[in-house]
Design an enzyme around this catalytic site. Structure first.
Site, PDB file in Angstrom:
ATOM      1  N   LEU A  10       0.812  -1.219   0.000  1.00 23.41           N
ATOM      2  CA  LEU A  10       0.000   0.000   0.000  1.00 23.41           C
ATOM      3  C   LEU A  10       0.845   1.269   0.000  1.00 23.41           C
ATOM      4  CD1 LEU A  10      -2.815  -0.963   2.544  1.00 23.41           C
ATOM      5  CD2 LEU A  10      -2.737  -1.338   0.072  1.00 23.41           C
TER       6      LEU A  10
ATOM      7  N   HIS B   7      -3.492   4.268  -2.427  1.00 21.04           N
ATOM      8  CA  HIS B   7      -4.465   3.338  -1.826  1.00 21.04           C
ATOM      9  C   HIS B   7      -5.132   3.986  -0.608  1.00 21.04           C
ATOM     10  CE1 HIS B   7      -1.531   0.216  -3.517  1.00 21.04           C
ATOM     11  NE2 HIS B   7      -2.658  -0.105  -4.107  1.00 21.04           N
TER      12      HIS B   7
ATOM     13  N   GLN C 142      -5.448 -12.724 -12.475  1.00 21.81           N
ATOM     14  CA  GLN C 142      -5.414 -11.538 -13.347  1.00 21.81           C
ATOM     15  C   GLN C 142      -4.011 -11.249 -13.886  1.00 21.81           C
ATOM     16  OE1 GLN C 142      -6.754  -8.875 -10.048  1.00 21.81           O
ATOM     17  NE2 GLN C 142      -5.350  -7.416 -10.962  1.00 21.81           N
TER      18      GLN C 142
ATOM     19  N   MET D  11       1.730   7.084  -8.310  1.00 22.79           N
ATOM     20  CA  MET D  11       2.085   6.092  -7.280  1.00 22.79           C
ATOM     21  C   MET D  11       1.584   4.727  -7.724  1.00 22.79           C
ATOM     22  SD  MET D  11       1.295   8.018  -3.740  1.00 22.79           S
ATOM     23  CE  MET D  11       2.177   9.512  -3.324  1.00 22.79           C
TER      24      MET D  11
HETATM   25  P1  AMP Z   1      -3.889  -2.215  -6.780  1.00 22.82           P
HETATM   26  O1  AMP Z   1      -3.434  -2.580  -5.405  1.00 22.82           O
HETATM   27  O2  AMP Z   1      -2.795  -1.751  -7.668  1.00 22.82           O
HETATM   28  O3  AMP Z   1      -4.752  -3.293  -7.398  1.00 22.82           O
HETATM   29  O4  AMP Z   1      -4.830  -0.951  -6.605  1.00 22.82           O
HETATM   30  C1  AMP Z   1      -5.941  -0.978  -5.744  1.00 22.82           C
HETATM   31  C2  AMP Z   1      -6.767   0.262  -5.971  1.00 22.82           C
HETATM   32  O5  AMP Z   1      -5.970   1.424  -5.692  1.00 22.82           O
HETATM   33  C3  AMP Z   1      -7.246   0.394  -7.419  1.00 22.82           C
HETATM   34  O6  AMP Z   1      -8.582   0.900  -7.425  1.00 22.82           O
HETATM   35  C4  AMP Z   1      -6.276   1.391  -7.987  1.00 22.82           C
HETATM   36  O7  AMP Z   1      -6.791   2.119  -9.090  1.00 22.82           O
HETATM   37  C5  AMP Z   1      -6.039   2.306  -6.782  1.00 22.82           C
HETATM   38  N1  AMP Z   1      -4.779   3.021  -6.963  1.00 22.82           N
HETATM   39  C6  AMP Z   1      -3.579   2.503  -7.323  1.00 22.82           C
HETATM   40  N2  AMP Z   1      -2.653   3.479  -7.459  1.00 22.82           N
HETATM   41  C7  AMP Z   1      -3.296   4.642  -7.181  1.00 22.82           C
HETATM   42  C8  AMP Z   1      -2.891   6.020  -7.164  1.00 22.82           C
HETATM   43  N3  AMP Z   1      -1.650   6.379  -7.472  1.00 22.82           N
HETATM   44  N4  AMP Z   1      -3.813   6.952  -6.829  1.00 22.82           N
HETATM   45  C9  AMP Z   1      -5.080   6.593  -6.524  1.00 22.82           C
HETATM   46  N5  AMP Z   1      -5.524   5.323  -6.531  1.00 22.82           N
HETATM   47  C10 AMP Z   1      -4.652   4.354  -6.854  1.00 22.82           C
END
Ligand code: AMP
Length: 284
Positions: free
Chosen positions: A33, A37, A61, A188
Site C-alpha cells: 500500500l 491506496h 489476473q 504512485m
Molecule cells: P492495486 O493494489 O494496484 O490493485 O490498486 C488498488 C486500488 O488502488 C485500485 O482501485 C487502484 O486504481 C487504486 N490506486 C492505485 N494506485 C493509485 C494512485 N496512485 N492513486 C489513486 N488510486 C490508486
C-alpha cells in the site's frame, strides 16, 4: 482494525451492518500500500459507517507469471498504514479462501469493446481475472460504495460493466478517486518499488510527456504529437511502449483526428526495465 482471513467470519461481522442498512465502503487492493491506496480509505471513511479494505494478490489476473512472482508484498507495513487511517476492517484471504473450487475461470464476462483495446489487448485474460476476483469480493462484502483509483482508468470501466452484468447498478455506487502522484509526477504504484534507482529517476518521463501533450494538443490530426512523445519516452529510458493513445473518455475508442469538443483521455503503458507502468490523464 478488525482483520479477517475467512469469508464466513467476515460475513458474520458484516451481516448486522447490512441488515441495519449501515453504509459500507469498500476498497479492494493487492497490497504494498501507498498514499494512493490510502486516499481511497480516506474517501470511504468520509461517507460510510464502515470501511473495508481487502488485500489479495489475485493470481488469475496476471497474464505474465513473472509479474505475479515479483509482485511486492508488505503485509505488516500495510496493516500499520491502514490503522493510521482508521480503516475498520481488513479482509486478507488466501487463494483457497477466495477460490474454494480452484482458480480456473469457469465463467466468461462479456465486457464487449473495452476488453478488446489497450490493456485488454496487451494483457489477454487480465480483465476476466479482474472480474472474477471483484465479483467474488463484491458478493462477500456487499458494499454500498466501491472506491477505485482513476490510475486504472480502463479497470474502472471494466468494473462498472461488471456491476451492470451483475445487475447491481442500483446497489453499488462506483466512486472514482483521483490518481495520487509522487512529487516528480510519477503515478504512485506498488510496481514502482521494483524500479532501480536509475529507472525510478527516469520513470516520470510518462508524466512529462502527458503534460507536454496536454499543452500542445489542438483539434485535428493527433498522430504526429503521439509519435514525437513515443520517441521522447524511448530516449528517456523506456524500453518498450505497449501504447500511447488518445481515446474517447467514455468508450476508449482511439481517435486520430480530434474535433476539439469530444471528451478525451490520454493513456499509456510502457516498460522501463522489466517493470510495466501505466498512467492516464483526462485532456479536457
Ligand atoms: P492495486 O493494489 O494496484 O490493485 O490498486 C488498488 C486500488 O488502488 C485500485 O482501485 C487502484 O486504481 C487504486 N490506486 C492505485 N494506485 C493509485 C494512485 N496512485 N492513486 C489513486 N488510486 C490508486
Amino acid at each position: 482494525m478488525k482483520i479477517f482471513t475467512k469469508v464466513t467470519e467476515l460475513q458474520s461481522y458484516l451481516n448486522p451492518f447490512i441488515s441495519n442498512s449501515k453504509s459500507i465502503g469498500f476498497a479492494p487492493t493487492m497490497g504494498a500500500l501507498h498514499e494512493g491506496h490510502l486516499s481511497l480509505i480516506e474517501e470511504s471513511k468520509k461517507s460510510n459507517e464502515l470501511t473495508v479494505c481487502s488485500i489479495f494478490v489475485n493470481p488469475t489476473q496476471f497474464n505474465d507469471p513473472k509479474d505475479f512472482e515479483k509482485y511486492p508484498i508488505s503485509i505488516e507495513q500495510d496493516i500499520a498504514l491502514l490503522a493510521t487511517k482508521n480503516c475498520d476492517v481488513l479482509f486478507l484471504p488466501n487463494v483457497t479462501e477466495m477460490y474454494p473450487n480452484g482458480t480456473q475461470k469457469s465463467k466468461f464476462y462479456d465486457l464487449g469493446f473495452i476488453e478488446t483495446v489497450l490493456d485488454g489487448a496487451y494483457r489477454p485474460g487480465h480483465f476476466q481475472g479482474v472480474c472474477q476476483v471483484v465479483e467474488r469480493l463484491l458478493e462477500i462484502v456487499q458494499p454500498n460504495n466501491l472506491y477505485l483509483g482513476q490510475k486504472d482508468y480502463q479497470q474502472c470501466m471494466v468494473i462498472q460493466k461488471l456491476i451492470a452484468l451483475m445487475n447491481w447498478t442500483n446497489k453499488i455506487n462506483l466512486k472514482i478517486c483521483a490518481t495520487l502522484r509522487e512529487k516528480d509526477g510519477l503515478a504512485m504504484s506498488s510496481r514502482n518499488l521494483r524500479l532501480s534507482i536509475d529507472e525510478r529517476k527516469q520513470a516520470n518521463a510518462i508524466h512529462k510527456c502527458f503534460i507536454s501533450i496536454k499543452e500542445k494538443i489542438k483539434k485535428g490530426e493527433l498522430n504526429d504529437l503521439l509519435l514525437i512523445n513515443e520517441s521522447f519516452l524511448i530516449e528517456n529510458g523506456f524500453r518498450k511502449i505497449d501504447y500511447l493513445t488518445i481515446a474517447k473518455a467514455d468508450t476508449l475508442q482511439s481517435i486520430n483526428n480530434w474535433d476539439g469538443q469530444q471528451k478525451i483521455v490520454l493513456l499509456a503503458a510502457a516498460f522501463i526495465g522489466e517493470v510495466r507502468l501505466i498512467d492516464n490523464m483526462l485532456l479536457n
